[in-house]
Design an enzyme around this catalytic site. Structure first.
Site, PDB file in Angstrom:
ATOM      1  N   MET A   5       0.953  -1.154   0.772  1.00 37.03           N
ATOM      2  CA  MET A   5      -0.188  -0.157  -0.486  1.00 37.03           C
ATOM      3  C   MET A   5       0.809   1.096  -0.158  1.00 37.03           C
ATOM      4  O   MET A   5       1.586   1.842   0.796  1.00 37.03           O
ATOM      5  CB  MET A   5      -1.016   0.006   0.689  1.00 37.03           C
ATOM      6  CG  MET A   5      -1.712   1.332   1.166  1.00 37.03           C
ATOM      7  SD  MET A   5      -2.935   1.307   0.178  1.00 37.03           S
ATOM      8  CE  MET A   5      -2.588   3.209   0.295  1.00 37.03           C
ATOM      9  N   GLU A  65       4.771   0.642  -6.217  1.00 35.43           N
ATOM     10  CA  GLU A  65       4.698   1.937  -5.032  1.00 35.43           C
ATOM     11  C   GLU A  65       5.162   2.476  -4.979  1.00 35.43           C
ATOM     12  O   GLU A  65       4.200   4.159  -4.714  1.00 35.43           O
ATOM     13  CB  GLU A  65       4.440   0.783  -3.667  1.00 35.43           C
ATOM     14  CG  GLU A  65       4.121   0.044  -3.145  1.00 35.43           C
ATOM     15  CD  GLU A  65       2.000  -0.680  -3.515  1.00 35.43           C
ATOM     16  OE1 GLU A  65       1.430   0.171  -3.445  1.00 35.43           O
ATOM     17  OE2 GLU A  65       1.498  -1.348  -3.719  1.00 35.43           O
TER      18      GLU A  65
END
Length: 891
Positions: free
Chosen positions: A279, A314
């Site tokens: 994330m 990411e």
């Protein structure tokens, strides 16, 4: 009066978006964690801009207790709300009703709240780690898509950006991390308050906090950015590879976008329990441990590649997503499609020898597969319910999104595309953008009407199949929407067509913007000999008068191609004669397989094409070939069970050439692609029951049991050995299953545990499968890892898995977050291929359906019905048994 207030509150129910009475500009957030009781409390003070007179403030809250609320206006008058109503349920909002009208202008809203550190891997959640044999708790956030509201009351929408100033009370021995560097730390006995610097403007879903025990390593980039990797204690050496990647990726993206990295630091943290893969919290990227930690001996070549792509993905989000953010979740693809595409670009720059753009075709193929379903959705998708957002983190947003970008890049050219993206990032830095905003910038820079070309690709489902026929020197192209159901769609696209005839030097490109078009290719067919490349000169005679036609060169376009029989036969010869590139061989096979699934072509034509790949050694082509072999064996178990063994023998014969070249053991200095190939080929041979490979695999597994560091079974070939052992396992002979469990329990690294979990449900004995599923739900397997076990299920275990799912559904639904919940539905349901089973599944879920998985359930049921149709079609093929027996005998 009371009734009037109730009516006023009713108006806020059932809304997709928050009302815009007030806009947050900054948050001051204080959190106090109790990791023993697994609770937290806090205060949030939000600077608001009241933009219209209102008696209400409406913001998001979920699973929080709200204790005190106050509002102070710019004149320092403080108001307490007369109504504080939390609408959890479907709405997830906090409605604050005031007696007085709040005037237009600035104000400060303060809220005291408390909540529980939940066990569901979303919001502010608890996960555990083992310290000196003792299990302890840590806290992590996962706010994307709409779970910041589980941690603190907020305007939880991506367009409502604000700055964040965060402070946290934590036990003094723990590390506390957030988006920004630490500004100050104050000790009070065994509790410390950690103050973080104020962030730039960002969306709530990107706020991040991690509290736990870690070792870390660090490096500073040439631009002065401090990059750190936080690892479990004692494992910091496993973070070196990822640290090196991140430093390189920051440099690549800074140059590509002509925009510096927007924060002073970047932390990457290996989290012991995590629902997704990673994330992109601003400046604080969280990862599953196995995706951040790399072990030279225990990580496979495939994991090294996944790690590289994920870290690049990411880091890229810090430009595409964090700095420039989608205006609403309908435009999620602007985040995910672009981060996926550019992660391959960065990987290609770092490891050109991996030929990663060839491997990108697997992304394209997955996108094409999903988008051919009636339960697909447009790239720009309507989002009406907060809990349905999780469902669009799928192959359309990521894979179709990235493939369409790749197609557009090919059409515009690399330089024009880069220049346009740099301008787009600069123009919208710190702001939000919609898809149209990107098309406007690209149109400005290129002078082309990009939006009119691209709208059809992003605003509606599906894509075309281009049918190609030839007469004399005229090629005719006709487009129609491709659907796996065989139904006719009515889509029409502006398609950038590329083609070669007989040689890659003889190329043509044009836009197909009508239903059909004719093209005179006489100049290409009859061009003089000196134009031919050396490669093609060697192969000209073999290639049937040089008149093979390959459309969609290098598979750069997001469409399928269907050739008339004579053109298909010439391409088959071109494959046998090695006239075509790996990417084109991949594309021909992928398109033919898809047409076969859609019952547009018979299985016999697919098998005849596969026979042309006997001498294949390229990794990406063999990987696709193996994938198709698996799918054909799976469907044949229901359609033509009597021919399954012959089919397996044919597939074994296709792969023996490459397995002999590869061998079981790695060769010093061999290529990364060879290591990838070895793992896939031996796993396939074991799965198809090749006796010699099976015996060798079992023998090497015994060596592993005797010596965990044996060189006879590398990280790349372990899965093949595990499957070989399980294929010899049954209720009466449980040794193999017990051995795998023993290995799992003794393993102390995620790199060893994951491949074992991926295999334990692959036993042909349903009783062992049931044991594996129950083991998966036990304390021994982390919640995040259930997806590995489910991915290993095979058709032999489908009935027992479905029965088990029904019996455990209530527990599963209450326990697992949406991303993990989807894995149960997808991996178990899609093992079936009969309409009766589809009806049974529909009936079971009638009273259990929920917005968090509605789309996924419908898609899985559609897949079952598509396979049922394919089964019936295969059964009608009269000539199939004879062909299969011939192919099985062919050496």
């Amino acid at each position: 009066m009371e009734t009037k207030t109730k009516q006023s509150i009713e108006q806020f129910k059932g809304q997709t978006r928050l009302p815009k009475f007030a806009i947050p500009t900054s948050y001051d957030l204080y959190l106090k964690l109790d990791l023993t009781a697994c609770t937290f409390s806090g205060t949030v003070q939000v600077n608001l801009n009241i933009i219209e007179h209102t008696k209400f403030l409406v913001l998001n809250v979920l699973d929080l207790d709200v204790h005190q609320v106050w509002f102070t206006n710019s004149n320092h008058q403080t108001y307490k709300p007369c109504d504080v109503v939390v609408l959890d349920g479907e709405d997830e909002i906090l409605v604050l009703g005031f007696d007085e009208v709040l005037s237009v202008g600035d104000g400060l809203l303060g809220i005291e709240f408390s909540g529980a550190l939940n066990p569901h891997l979303k919001g502010l959640y608890k996960c555990s780690y083992v310290d000196g044999g003792v299990k302890k708790n840590m806290a992590v956030t996962q706010f994307e898509a709409v779970d910041a509201r589980r941690c603190f009351p907020c305007w939880d929408e991506p367009a409502l950006k604000a700055t964040f100033k965060i402070r946290i009370d934590v036990p003094s021995e723990l590390t506390a991390l957030s988006n920004m560097p630490i500004a100050d730390v104050k000790l009070n006995e065994n509790i410390k308050t950690v103050y973080f610097e104020e962030s730039p403007v960002m969306s709530t879903y990107l706020v991040g906090v991690v509290v736990g025990v870690f070792d870390h390593i660090e490096e500073t980039t040439a631009d002065g950015i401090k990059v750190r990797v936080y690892c479990p204690v004692g494992k910091s050496d496993k973070g070196k590879f990822a640290l090196n990647l991140a430093v390189k990726a920051l440099d690549i993206f800074t140059r590509y976008f002509s925009t510096p990295y927007p924060l002073p630091k970047l932390d990457m943290v290996a989290v012991p329990e995590f629902s997704a893969g990673a994330m992109e919290n601003y400046g604080l990227i969280t990862y599953r441990e196995n995706i951040l930690l790399y072990d030279d001996l225990l990580s496979s070549a495939n994991m090294k590649q996944i790690l590289t792509i994920v870290v690049s993905h990411e880091v890229a989000h810090h430009w595409f997503g964090n700095l420039v953010t989608m205006e609403w979740w309908s435009h999620l693809w602007l985040n995910e499609g672009f981060a996926t595409w550019i992660s391959y670009m960065a990987t290609d720059i770092m490891f050109p020898e991996w030929k990663i753009w060839s491997q990108f075709l697997r992304q394209t193929a997955d996108g094409l597969r999903m988008d051919a379903m009636e339960q697909s959705h447009p790239i720009e998708v309507e989002v009406h319910h907060a809990r349905s957002i999780d469902e669009i983190f799928d192959d359309i947003s990521y894979k179709k999104g990235s493939a369409v970008i790749r197609m557009l890049q090919g059409y515009l050219g690399d330089d024009m595309f880069q220049k346009s993206l740099s301008l787009y990032i600069k123009r919208y830095a710190g702001k939000n953008a919609k898809t149209e905003d990107l098309w406007c910038v690209l149109s400005e820079e290129s002078g082309l009407q990009i939006n009119s070309m691209m709208d059809d690709w992003t605003k509606k489902n599906g894509y075309p199949v281009i049918s190609v026929t030839s007469k004399d020197d005229i090629l005719e192209f006709e487009q129609s929407q491709f659907l796996s159901s065989g139904l006719c769609g009515d889509g029409l696209w502006i398609v950038p067509i590329t083609l070669s005839i007989g040689s890659y030097i003889k190329r043509k490109t044009f836009l197909l913007d009508t239903k059909s078009q004719k093209l005179d290719v006489s100049e290409l067919v009859h061009s003089p000999h000196q134009n031919r490349s050396t490669f093609n000169e060697k192969n000209e005679e073999k290639c049937d008068e040089h008149f093979w036609v390959k459309v969609n060169i290098e598979q750069s376009g997001f469409y399928r191609v269907k050739y008339e029989d004579k053109l298909a036969a010439r391409l088959r010869k071109a494959i046998e004669s090695n006239c075509l590139s790996a990417t084109d061989k991949f594309g021909i096979l992928d398109d033919t397989y898809a047409l076969c699934v859609a019952c547009e072509q018979p299985l016999s034509s697919l098998l005849s094409l596969m026979d042309a790949y006997r001498k294949e050694l390229d990794f990406i082509v063999l990987s696709k070939l193996i994938n198709v072999c698996y799918k054909v064996v799976e469907i044949s178990g229901d359609a033509i069970p009597d021919l399954v063994n012959d089919l397996k023998q044919f597939f074994i014969n296709l792969l023996l050439f490459s397995s002999e070249k590869s061998g079981w053991e790695s060769i010093s200095g061999e290529s990364h692609l060879n290591a990838l190939l070895r793992g896939e080929v031996f796993l396939a041979l074991v799965t198809f029951g090749h006796d010699k490979t099976n015996k060798e695999a079992v023998q090497r597994f015994q060596e592993l049991l005797n010596d965990r560091n044996t060189p006879l079974l590398s990280a790349d070939t372990r899965k093949a050995a595990y499957i070989a052992v399980l294929l010899n396992t049954s209720t009466t002979n449980r040794n193999g299953f017990e051995s795998l469990l023993k290995l799992y329990r003794e393993a102390d690294t995620v790199q060893e545990k994951e491949p074992l979990l991926r295999c334990i449900a692959s036993c042909p004995d349903p009783n062992i499968v049931l044991e594996a599923l129950n083991f998966m739900l036990s304390e021994e397997v982390r919640d995040q890892d259930i997806l590995y076990v489910l991915a290993g299920l095979r058709s032999e275990g489908r009935e027992v898995a479905w029965r088990w799912l029904k019996e455990n559904w209530d527990l599963i639904f209450s326990k697992y977050v949406a991303f993990l919940l989807h894995q149960f539905i997808t991996y178990i349901l899609t093992l079936f291929c009969s309409n009766e089973k589809a009806e049974e599944i529909e009936e079971f879920f009638v009273s259990r359906v929920h917005p968090s998985f509605t789309r996924n359930l419908k898609r899985s049921i559609e897949e079952i019905r598509l396979k049922a149709r394919w089964v019936e079609n295969i059964r009608q093929e009269q000539s199939l048994p004879e062909l299969v027996k011939q192919l099985a005998l062919k050496k």
